[in-house]
Structure formats: C-alpha cells, structure tokens
Design a protein around this motif. Structure first.
Motif, PDB file in Angstrom:
ATOM      1  N   PHE A   3      53.903  28.993  37.425  1.00 10.29           N
ATOM      2  CA  PHE A   3      52.992  29.350  36.320  1.00 10.29           C
ATOM      3  C   PHE A   3      52.709  30.912  36.261  1.00 10.29           C
ATOM      4  CE2 PHE A   3      48.107  30.575  36.268  1.00 10.29           C
ATOM      5  CZ  PHE A   3      47.833  29.698  35.335  1.00 10.29           C
ATOM      6  N   TYR A   4      52.787  31.652  35.737  1.00 14.31           N
ATOM      7  CA  TYR A   4      52.742  32.709  36.039  1.00 14.31           C
ATOM      8  C   TYR A   4      51.634  33.265  34.979  1.00 14.31           C
ATOM      9  CZ  TYR A   4      54.593  38.018  34.483  1.00 14.31           C
ATOM     10  OH  TYR A   4      55.311  38.971  35.107  1.00 14.31           O
ATOM     11  N   VAL A   5      50.288  34.428  35.535  1.00 18.18           N
ATOM     12  CA  VAL A   5      49.520  35.086  35.605  1.00 18.18           C
ATOM     13  C   VAL A   5      49.834  36.683  35.379  1.00 18.18           C
ATOM     14  CG1 VAL A   5      47.864  34.239  37.818  1.00 18.18           C
ATOM     15  CG2 VAL A   5      47.228  34.936  34.979  1.00 18.18           C
ATOM     16  N   THR A   6      49.299  36.724  34.939  1.00 15.64           N
ATOM     17  CA  THR A   6      48.815  38.465  34.293  1.00 15.64           C
ATOM     18  C   THR A   6      46.953  39.287  34.363  1.00 15.64           C
ATOM     19  OG1 THR A   6      49.815  39.102  32.204  1.00 15.64           O
ATOM     20  CG2 THR A   6      51.913  39.130  33.570  1.00 15.64           C
ATOM     21  N   THR A   7      47.815  40.305  34.677  1.00 12.29           N
ATOM     22  CA  THR A   7      46.240  41.347  34.161  1.00 12.29           C
ATOM     23  C   THR A   7      47.312  42.244  33.687  1.00 12.29           C
ATOM     24  OG1 THR A   7      46.728  42.869  35.661  1.00 12.29           O
ATOM     25  CG2 THR A   7      45.373  41.011  36.462  1.00 12.29           C
ATOM     26  N   PRO A   8      46.199  42.936  32.950  1.00 14.46           N
ATOM     27  CA  PRO A   8      46.400  44.370  32.041  1.00 14.46           C
ATOM     28  C   PRO A   8      46.871  45.585  33.419  1.00 14.46           C
ATOM     29  CG  PRO A   8      44.190  43.733  31.179  1.00 14.46           C
ATOM     30  CD  PRO A   8      43.938  43.165  32.263  1.00 14.46           C
ATOM     31  N   ILE A   9      47.847  46.350  33.055  1.00  5.35           N
ATOM     32  CA  ILE A   9      47.889  47.774  33.824  1.00  5.35           C
ATOM     33  C   ILE A   9      46.917  48.671  33.606  1.00  5.35           C
ATOM     34  CG2 ILE A   9      49.847  46.487  34.949  1.00  5.35           C
ATOM     35  CD1 ILE A   9      50.835  48.729  33.168  1.00  5.35           C
ATOM     36  N   TYR A  10      46.527  49.003  34.040  1.00  2.00           N
ATOM     37  CA  TYR A  10      45.146  49.610  34.570  1.00  2.00           C
ATOM     38  C   TYR A  10      45.168  51.315  34.797  1.00  2.00           C
ATOM     39  CZ  TYR A  10      43.387  45.639  35.644  1.00  2.00           C
ATOM     40  OH  TYR A  10      42.222  44.042  35.606  1.00  2.00           O
ATOM     41  N   TYR A  11      45.346  51.700  34.300  1.00  2.00           N
ATOM     42  CA  TYR A  11      44.891  53.206  33.681  1.00  2.00           C
ATOM     43  C   TYR A  11      44.650  53.882  34.589  1.00  2.00           C
ATOM     44  CZ  TYR A  11      46.098  53.224  28.487  1.00  2.00           C
ATOM     45  OH  TYR A  11      47.079  53.447  27.007  1.00  2.00           O
ATOM     46  N   VAL A  12      45.536  55.399  35.008  1.00  6.42           N
ATOM     47  CA  VAL A  12      45.013  55.575  36.723  1.00  6.42           C
ATOM     48  C   VAL A  12      44.316  56.904  36.810  1.00  6.42           C
ATOM     49  CG1 VAL A  12      47.004  54.842  38.185  1.00  6.42           C
ATOM     50  CG2 VAL A  12      47.922  56.920  36.822  1.00  6.42           C
ATOM     51  N   ASN A  13      44.186  57.038  35.046  1.00  5.25           N
ATOM     52  CA  ASN A  13      43.013  57.907  34.737  1.00  5.25           C
ATOM     53  C   ASN A  13      41.866  58.249  35.566  1.00  5.25           C
ATOM     54  OD1 ASN A  13      42.200  56.776  33.142  1.00  5.25           O
ATOM     55  ND2 ASN A  13      42.163  57.835  31.061  1.00  5.25           N
ATOM     56  N   ALA A  14      41.431  57.189  36.515  1.00  3.78           N
ATOM     57  CA  ALA A  14      40.380  57.422  36.843  1.00  3.78           C
ATOM     58  C   ALA A  14      40.415  56.270  38.109  1.00  3.78           C
ATOM     59  CB  ALA A  14      38.777  57.031  36.182  1.00  3.78           C
ATOM     60  N   ALA A  15      39.625  55.658  38.725  1.00  5.59           N
ATOM     61  CA  ALA A  15      38.765  55.163  39.502  1.00  5.59           C
ATOM     62  C   ALA A  15      39.077  53.283  39.208  1.00  5.59           C
ATOM     63  CB  ALA A  15      38.255  55.289  40.727  1.00  5.59           C
ATOM     64  N   PRO A  16      39.207  52.637  40.385  1.00  6.46           N
ATOM     65  CA  PRO A  16      38.817  51.341  39.832  1.00  6.46           C
ATOM     66  C   PRO A  16      37.611  51.192  39.493  1.00  6.46           C
ATOM     67  CG  PRO A  16      39.880  51.454  41.619  1.00  6.46           C
ATOM     68  CD  PRO A  16      39.978  52.529  41.566  1.00  6.46           C
ATOM     69  N   HIS A  17      36.738  50.468  38.669  1.00  8.36           N
ATOM     70  CA  HIS A  17      35.634  50.169  38.207  1.00  8.36           C
ATOM     71  C   HIS A  17      35.205  48.128  38.426  1.00  8.36           C
ATOM     72  CE1 HIS A  17      35.895  49.858  34.308  1.00  8.36           C
ATOM     73  NE2 HIS A  17      36.231  50.406  33.657  1.00  8.36           N
ATOM     74  N   LEU A  18      33.966  48.333  38.113  1.00  4.57           N
ATOM     75  CA  LEU A  18      33.934  46.402  37.965  1.00  4.57           C
ATOM     76  C   LEU A  18      34.625  45.679  36.849  1.00  4.57           C
ATOM     77  CD1 LEU A  18      31.773  44.801  39.844  1.00  4.57           C
ATOM     78  CD2 LEU A  18      30.578  44.949  37.877  1.00  4.57           C
ATOM     79  N   GLY A  19      34.777  46.793  35.749  1.00  5.56           N
ATOM     80  CA  GLY A  19      35.340  45.604  35.118  1.00  5.56           C
ATOM     81  C   GLY A  19      36.989  45.400  34.826  1.00  5.56           C
ATOM     82  N   HIS A  20      37.416  46.072  35.835  1.00  6.59           N
ATOM     83  CA  HIS A  20      39.214  46.087  36.161  1.00  6.59           C
ATOM     84  C   HIS A  20      38.988  44.807  37.315  1.00  6.59           C
ATOM     85  CE1 HIS A  20      39.046  50.172  35.773  1.00  6.59           C
ATOM     86  NE2 HIS A  20      40.138  49.743  34.543  1.00  6.59           N
ATOM     87  N   ALA A  21      37.933  45.286  38.322  1.00 10.39           N
ATOM     88  CA  ALA A  21      38.183  44.229  39.374  1.00 10.39           C
ATOM     89  C   ALA A  21      37.215  42.674  38.554  1.00 10.39           C
ATOM     90  CB  ALA A  21      36.651  44.141  40.213  1.00 10.39           C
ATOM     91  N   TYR A  22      37.174  42.218  37.263  1.00 11.62           N
ATOM     92  CA  TYR A  22      36.660  40.933  36.800  1.00 11.62           C
ATOM     93  C   TYR A  22      37.754  40.611  36.756  1.00 11.62           C
ATOM     94  CZ  TYR A  22      34.127  38.869  32.943  1.00 11.62           C
ATOM     95  OH  TYR A  22      33.680  37.309  32.446  1.00 11.62           O
ATOM     96  N   THR A  23      38.628  41.595  35.309  1.00  7.41           N
ATOM     97  CA  THR A  23      40.334  40.989  35.321  1.00  7.41           C
ATOM     98  C   THR A  23      41.036  39.577  36.276  1.00  7.41           C
ATOM     99  OG1 THR A  23      39.597  42.100  33.100  1.00  7.41           O
ATOM    100  CG2 THR A  23      41.916  40.678  33.349  1.00  7.41           C
ATOM    101  N   THR A  24      40.994  41.225  37.236  1.00  9.78           N
ATOM    102  CA  THR A  24      41.751  40.547  38.058  1.00  9.78           C
ATOM    103  C   THR A  24      41.174  39.437  38.989  1.00  9.78           C
ATOM    104  OG1 THR A  24      42.287  42.603  38.676  1.00  9.78           O
ATOM    105  CG2 THR A  24      43.177  41.105  40.432  1.00  9.78           C
ATOM    106  N   ILE A  25      39.583  39.263  39.434  1.00 10.10           N
ATOM    107  CA  ILE A  25      39.545  38.143  40.173  1.00 10.10           C
ATOM    108  C   ILE A  25      39.849  36.624  38.745  1.00 10.10           C
ATOM    109  CG2 ILE A  25      37.261  37.438  40.255  1.00 10.10           C
ATOM    110  CD1 ILE A  25      35.815  40.157  41.320  1.00 10.10           C
ATOM    111  N   ALA A  26      38.930  36.911  37.718  1.00  5.05           N
ATOM    112  CA  ALA A  26      39.411  35.622  37.098  1.00  5.05           C
ATOM    113  C   ALA A  26      41.192  35.401  37.066  1.00  5.05           C
ATOM    114  CB  ALA A  26      39.488  36.248  35.515  1.00  5.05           C
ATOM    115  N   ALA A  27      42.155  36.092  37.321  1.00  4.65           N
ATOM    116  CA  ALA A  27      43.562  36.221  37.699  1.00  4.65           C
ATOM    117  C   ALA A  27      44.022  35.324  38.792  1.00  4.65           C
ATOM    118  CB  ALA A  27      44.329  37.808  37.077  1.00  4.65           C
TER     119      ALA A  27
END
Ligand code: ME8
Length: 499
Positions: A3-27
C-alpha cells in the motif's frame, strides 16, 4: 500486499499551514490503518521546490531560491512529527536523485515521440505556475484563485503532446470509475478531458530555477512535470539499500485537494502513459478547509496556525477534529469554537469519560483484575462486522465515515454503562457474575474501539491500550472478544478539560 499513499509535495514559498497538515494527517491515517492490516506500507510526503512561485518568493526576500527552499523545507519536515505523521520518506525536488530521475523519464517521453518544439502564448499565473484557459479567467484578467493580474506570456518551449492521449484518457475513465473520487471530481476531470485536450508546455525557456532539460540546456522542465514525478522518483532512492519501485509502484492513493485536480487527473496519467509506466490506482480529492468562507492559503493571509492547537490540545485532538468535523472529500469551515466543542463533547466527555469510568470501575469493584468469560451478546451484536466496515470505508478513503462507524460504538458503550448500571450490580453479591460480564464487555469494547481509533488518535490510543494491558494494534485483534484483558491500570485523563 503493498500500500503506497502520497500527499502533494508542498511549495516552499511559505511556511506550512493547516491545509498542509490536513492532507498529511489524512494520509497518515490511511498509512497507519493499512499497517494495522499487516500490509507493506509506504507513505510519502515532501516539498516542491522549483518553479516560479518559489523563485519569486525568494527574490522578494532578496535571497536565492535554494536558500528559501532549504529554510522552508526544514519547516515542512518539522511539521510531520508534530502532527504525528509517520511518513517513510520526505522528498525534496532539489534532491539530485529526483532531478536525475525526472531527466530520465522525460527523455523517454521525448524518445517515445510525445515532445516537440513550438511557441506558447497564453495567460499565466505565476503563483499557480499555470497557464489559464480563457474560460478560467476572472474579470479584469485575474487569477480565480489568487486574485492577481495574470501575465500574457509568449515563449518558445518544448511541448508535451497531451492531445494525443484524449482517447486513452477517456477509455481510462470509462474502465476505471474509481480512478478519481469523490464522484463530482471524477465528473469534473472527465468533462475537462471531453472538452478537448490541448498540448501543454513541458519546459520553460525564461526560467533557470528548475531541473535542466538534458537535450537543451537553455530550458528547465515546467515545474508541474518535475513535481508530479516525485511520486515515482522517491521510490528509487528513499531507501539507500533497496530500490523500492518494484515493491510499491503504482501508488495506491494520491491524496490531493481540488486545486490541483487537473494536473493529477489529466496531465499525470497522460505523462505516465507517455513514459510507459503504470498508473496510480486511486486519486482522492478532499475539499478545502475554509476559514470565514475563503480557501485558506498562504497568499490570502488568513492562516490558522496548527502548531498553536497542537501545543494546547495535542496532535491527536487536531487530527480527530479535522477528520471528524469536515466530511473528508467535502469543503468545510473550521473554527476555534467548533474545535473546542468537539474536544469537550466528544473527546473529553464521550471517549475520555468512557475510558476513565471503565478503568475506575474495574479498579474499584475487581481490584483491577478482569475475570475471563464471554462478552455480552447484546453488545457483541452491535459490534458485529465493525472492523470490516471500517476497512471498506478506508479502502475508499472515506475517513470521516470510518471514524463515524467507530464513534457510534463509543456512544454505544456509554449507553451500555447507563443501561447496565454496574454501580447497582456492585451492591448485590448475588449479581457478581453479571457485574463480571458487564465489566469485561465494557473493557473489551473499549479496547476494540481504541484499536480502530489508533490511526486517528495514535498517542491517546497507545496510552489507553497500555492501561488496558493490551498493546496489540493489529486489526485482526480489533474484533470484539479477540483480546484478552487481564489487568487494568490507572490512567490520567486522556483529554483533560481546562487546557
Ligand atoms: O499545489 N484546505 O503545493 P501547495 C485543504 N506544489 N487542503 C489544503 C488547503 C486548504 N485550505 N490549502 C492547502 C502545490 N491544502 C504543489 C503540489 S504535487 C505534485 C504539487 C493542501 O503548497 C492540499 O493538499 O499549494 C492542496 O492540494 C495542497 O495543500 C497544495 O499545496
């Protein structure tokens, strides 16, 4: 089974926020659940470091893109342990191995005849790193996502023959109705395909911040092709001892939000076809977390800091809240008020109280020791098939529905306590066997829901299972009656109030 699951890779143009945390938590919930099923799991997340959004942000700060990438990649890396995400690797698209893989795969795409030279002209959003079709542009030539003025770009590029995959993509969608979920996203992607595919730029001439095109050093690859390939390239070097590609490709699930649907649902399968690689099994598109009705994003400036929530309430509470309050797959508003309500009513009052009173009663009435015996059939009936249903939901990435199945049993156990009133049974020596059965059924029911809750509430579930003397996490042991609790130990409140 892999089983192989991925999140999007996030842009490093700013700091992480809740939206990024959301996808990573779900994965992470999916990865943990599949590990509980004894599967061979690989969970990937990382950062997207090339392209205009990053180069522009760096220049605005007066630093080099690499410096900004290094700085912010660290912050995204640090996010994972803070939200208790158990990713197996963290990819950065500036990794030399990734860059080499991108060059290798895209050279093959060219050798296969899907690349040609041409001139592109169109309306371009530098924040999206994307050309907009005429019907996507807001009045005043604005980007519909970032509300900034689009630029008219004209440049000589190499093109990817996306148009030649029209029939194959339509066939793919015809054969695999579960390729994209939820259904509305599948329909959206299919109607985009049916509206007629145009070729797209594969390289950029004016940019230098990207993976160099091996056959023409004046070009770098368009950031989206570089970025999408992370899902494939990571497997080749994540483990220094073993190339994991054979073991884990194709991906089981790509989790994304709808902002990047077209890239994943159209460009990505076409690119893989052009490179003669297998397609992912599923793409699940979750909704937006909304604050005050607007999509949260770095550029809009209305960002909620997940770190604050974690600091006060712990990562489990954040994980639970996001997957419980917003049906996974739909948009939903998040707020401090609704967070606090869920924490108080569900985590503290429902699960927390169930745990503390179950343990307290076994300690008080039976000195912490549970006599062996059968489970109350009344309860067994309400738990029958639970694990199977949770698995079915998670297999379809229905993470909120899976959680709800479990939560209904948490509530059932609380009702069971009220119905059986063990404190009354304890007053009557003639009913000692009944009390034994009630306590055993309760403790075992609590163990069962806790094993199933572990992907959502890993730290709390582990503490609770340790107190029940039943640390086993495998799902075969999650069934009611499958465990053997002998002795329970005192436990501090799992979800204290007044934080
Ligand atoms: O798009 N609600 O990176 P990105 C829910 N680098 N999810 C959200 C969200 C919100 N308000 N905001 C962000 C990119 N996300 C590209 C991806 S993949 C090959 C390249 C999550 O930093 C969601 O998963 O803009 C969304 O798709 C992603 O972050 C976009 O992150």
């Amino acid at each position: 089974m892999a089983f192989y699951v991925t999140t999007p890779i996030y842009y490093v143009n700013a700091a992480p926020h809740l939206g990024h945390a959301y996808t990573t938590i779900a994965a992470d919930v999916m990865a943990r659940h599949h590990r509980q099923r004894g599967e061979d799991v690989f969970f990937l997340t990382g950062t997207d470091e090339h392209g205009e959004p990053v180069a522009d942000a760096a220049h605005a700060l007066g630093i080099e893109p690499q410096e900004l990438a290094d700085r912010n990649a660290e912050r995204f890396k640090a996010l994972a342990p803070q939200i208790d995400a158990t990713n197996d690797f963290f990819i950065r698209t500036t990794d030399p191995q990734h860059e080499a893989k991108v060059q290798e795969v895209l050279s093959r795409v060219k050798e296969n005849g899907f690349v040609y030279e041409g001139t592109y002209e169109g309306w371009y959003c530098p924040r999206c790193a994307d050309f907009k079709a005429d019907n996507e542009i807001d009045e005043g030539k604005l980007c519909p996502i970032h509300h900034i003025v689009l630029t008219r770009e004209q440049e000589d590029n190499y093109f990817f023959r996306l148009s030649s995959f029209q029939a194959q993509l339509e066939a793919l969608y015809g054969e695999r109705e579960d390729f994209i979920a939820p259904r509305a996203r599948y329909n959206e992607a299919l109607s985009f395909i049916r509206s007629g595919l145009r070729d797209v730029p594969l390289t950029r001439h004016k940019l230098t911040w990207g993976v160099q095109v091996p056959w023409d050093h004046e070009h770098v690859f368009y950031v989206w092709f570089d970025a999408l390939l992370n899902y494939y390239s990571a497997l080749s070097y994540a483990d220094p001892k073993e190339d994991l590609t054979e073991r884990f490709w194709p991906a089981s699930y790509h989790l994304i939000a709808k902002d990047i649907l077209r890239f994943h649902a159209v460009y990505w399968p076409a690119l893989l076809m052009a490179a003669e690689l297998e397609l992912p099994e599923h793409i699940f598109v979750h909704g937006y977390l909304l604050m005050e009705g607007e999509k949260m994003s770095k550029s809009l400036g209305n960002v909620l800091d997940p770190f604050e929530v974690i600091e006060r309430f712990g990562a489990d509470a954040l994980r639970f809240y996001l997957l419980r309050d917003v049906p996974f797959g739909a948009d939903g508003s998040v707020s401090t008020a609704s967070f606090e309500l869920r924490y108080e009513t569900e985590l503290a009052n429902e699960l927390g109280n169930l745990a503390s009173r179950t343990i307290a009663m076994v300690l008080r009435y039976r000195d912490g020791k549970l006599p062996a015996g059968d489970i109350d059939p009344v309860l067994a009936e309400d738990f029958a098939g639970l694990t199977g249903r949770v698995c079915e939901h998670v297999d379809r990435a229905e993470l909120t529905a899976a959680l709800d199945e479990i939560w209904q049993r948490v509530r059932r156990l609380n009702r069971y306590v009220e119905e059986q009133a063990p404190w009354q049974l304890a007053k009557d020596d003639a009913r000692a066997a009944d009390l034994d059965r009630v306590l055993r059924s309760l403790a075992e029911g609590l163990r069962s829901v806790t094993v199933l809750l572990w992907p959502y509430l890993p730290a709390s579930a582990e503490r609770l299972l340790a107190a029940l003397g039943a640390p086993e996490l495998s799902l075969t042991g999650a069934e009611l009656g499958a465990g053997q609790i002998e002795t329970v130990a005192a436990l501090d409140a799992l979800f204290p109030k007044n934080r």
